[in-house]
Design a protein around this motif. Structure first.
Motif, short mmCIF file in Angstrom:
data_model
loop_
_atom_site.label_atom_id
_atom_site.label_comp_id
_atom_site.label_asym_id
_atom_site.label_seq_id
_atom_site.Cartn_x
_atom_site.Cartn_y
_atom_site.Cartn_z
N SER A 58 26.78 31.33 -47.87
CA SER A 58 27.66 30.82 -48.93
C SER A 58 27.02 29.63 -49.64
N ALA A 59 26.52 29.88 -50.84
CA ALA A 59 25.86 28.81 -51.61
C ALA A 59 26.82 27.67 -51.94
N THR A 60 28.11 28.01 -52.16
CA THR A 60 29.09 26.97 -52.51
C THR A 60 29.32 26.03 -51.33
N THR A 61 29.32 26.60 -50.12
CA THR A 61 29.51 25.77 -48.92
C THR A 61 28.31 24.84 -48.72
N ILE A 62 27.12 25.38 -48.92
CA ILE A 62 25.89 24.58 -48.77
C ILE A 62 25.88 23.43 -49.79
N ALA A 63 26.25 23.72 -51.02
CA ALA A 63 26.28 22.68 -52.07
C ALA A 63 27.31 21.60 -51.72
N SER A 64 28.45 22.01 -51.22
CA SER A 64 29.52 21.07 -50.86
C SER A 64 29.08 20.18 -49.70
N LEU A 65 28.48 20.78 -48.67
CA LEU A 65 27.95 20.00 -47.53
C LEU A 65 26.91 18.99 -48.00
N ALA A 66 26.01 19.45 -48.85
CA ALA A 66 24.94 18.58 -49.35
C ALA A 66 25.52 17.39 -50.12
N ASP A 67 26.48 17.65 -50.99
CA ASP A 67 27.10 16.57 -51.78
C ASP A 67 27.81 15.55 -50.89
N ASN A 68 28.60 16.07 -49.93
CA ASN A 68 29.38 15.17 -49.08
C ASN A 68 28.50 14.35 -48.13
N ILE A 69 27.46 14.99 -47.59
CA ILE A 69 26.59 14.25 -46.66
C ILE A 69 25.72 13.26 -47.44
N SER A 70 25.31 13.64 -48.64
CA SER A 70 24.57 12.70 -49.49
C SER A 70 25.40 11.44 -49.74
N ALA A 71 26.70 11.64 -50.02
CA ALA A 71 27.60 10.50 -50.26
C ALA A 71 27.76 9.65 -48.99
N LEU A 108 20.55 12.07 -39.68
CA LEU A 108 20.03 12.58 -40.96
C LEU A 108 19.52 11.45 -41.86
N GLN A 109 19.20 10.32 -41.24
CA GLN A 109 18.77 9.15 -42.01
C GLN A 109 17.54 9.38 -42.89
N PRO A 110 16.57 10.23 -42.48
CA PRO A 110 15.40 10.43 -43.36
C PRO A 110 15.77 10.92 -44.77
N TRP A 111 16.99 11.46 -44.92
CA TRP A 111 17.39 12.01 -46.23
C TRP A 111 18.26 11.04 -47.03
N LYS A 112 18.37 9.83 -46.54
CA LYS A 112 19.17 8.82 -47.24
C LYS A 112 18.61 8.64 -48.65
N GLY A 113 19.49 8.55 -49.64
CA GLY A 113 19.03 8.31 -51.01
C GLY A 113 18.77 9.57 -51.81
N LEU A 144 19.36 17.82 -51.64
CA LEU A 144 19.61 18.25 -50.27
C LEU A 144 19.93 19.75 -50.20
N ALA A 145 20.71 20.24 -51.17
CA ALA A 145 21.11 21.66 -51.16
C ALA A 145 19.89 22.58 -51.23
N GLU A 146 18.83 22.09 -51.81
CA GLU A 146 17.62 22.92 -51.97
C GLU A 146 16.60 22.67 -50.86
N ASN A 147 16.95 21.79 -49.91
CA ASN A 147 15.98 21.39 -48.88
C ASN A 147 16.35 22.01 -47.54
N ASP A 148 15.65 23.08 -47.17
CA ASP A 148 15.97 23.77 -45.92
C ASP A 148 15.66 22.93 -44.68
N ASP A 149 14.71 22.00 -44.80
CA ASP A 149 14.42 21.12 -43.66
C ASP A 149 15.63 20.25 -43.33
N LEU A 158 25.62 9.38 -46.55
CA LEU A 158 24.34 8.71 -46.25
C LEU A 158 24.14 7.47 -47.13
N SER A 159 24.74 7.48 -48.32
CA SER A 159 24.50 6.36 -49.24
C SER A 159 25.45 5.20 -48.98
N LYS A 160 26.38 5.37 -48.03
CA LYS A 160 27.33 4.28 -47.76
C LYS A 160 26.64 3.14 -47.03
#
Length: 210
Positions: free
Chosen positions: A193-206, A57-62, A68-73, A208-210
């Protein structure tokens, strides 16, 4: 990785599960509906993934979790990444298994029909899943799991366990049906589940930024 249980609503989720390898809880949330300003919660969801999913998922780094939650790609890439995925769904509001089966069936069938992949084989595979849930009763605290292999060629496995009864399992051999089950739970803005999608997006974003 901590060993503390993660509470989703009032349901507890282990921070890791081991299938053929250890998977981490990277997203969680609930399915719910609002009727006359009253929130009715149906299930709590935990999404377990191989932590190395981030290498795919490197293309979404940063990008922020909100982006991310709004990006279906992004979620398409997450779904198709060749890593194991495991969904743990815990019942909050008791229902008949047949009701859950019908929800799953219509969500999967509609997604297949939209891309012209709903043929006889898919119909049969989906019927088998619906039959599996037909006779079950989803008491509060019952657990449904979806074990989703890294490669589409391998079958997925669904299990169900409820208090006082042994765990029962069924396999889903049809790759198209498996893909749409993934999309039902992990399909970005069209996920259940929008809450699950938001949670996944937040955690993967974090991650990716490591």
């Amino acid at each position: 990785m901590g060993t503390e249980l993660v509470m989703v609503d009032e349901m507890s989720f282990p921070p890791q599960v081991t299938t053929s390898k250890p998977l981490s809880l990277l997203g969680h949330g609930i399915t719910d509906i609002e009727i006359h300003f009253l929130q009715i919660k149906f299930t709590a969801i935990g999404v377990y993934l191989e932590p190395e999913i981030v290498t795919h998922l490197q293309p979404w780094k940063g990008k922020s979790g909100k982006e991310l939650a709004e990006n279906d790609d992004f979620f398409e890439a997450l779904i198709s990444a060749p890593v194991e995925k495991f969904l743990r769904v815990v019942v909050i509001k008791e229902i008949k298994g047949s009701q859950y089966g019908v929800q799953l069936e219509s969500a999967v069938r509609d997604r297949l029909a939209a891309v012209d992949k709903y043929e006889e084989e898919e119909e049969e595979a989906l019927e088998k899943v619906v039959e599996f849930f037909q006779s079950k009763y989803f008491k509060k605290g019952s657990i449904i799991t979806f074990s989703l292999p890294a490669t589409p060629a391998s079958p997925a496995e669904i299990s169900f366990v409820t208090e006082g009864k042994d765990e029962v399992k069924t396999k889903v051999e049809n790759a198209n049906v498996v893909e749409m089950i993934k999309k039902w739970y992990l399909g970005g803005t069209r996920g259940v589940s929008a809450t699950t999608i938001a949670s996944l997006a937040d955690n993967i974003s974090a991650l990716l930024s490591k």
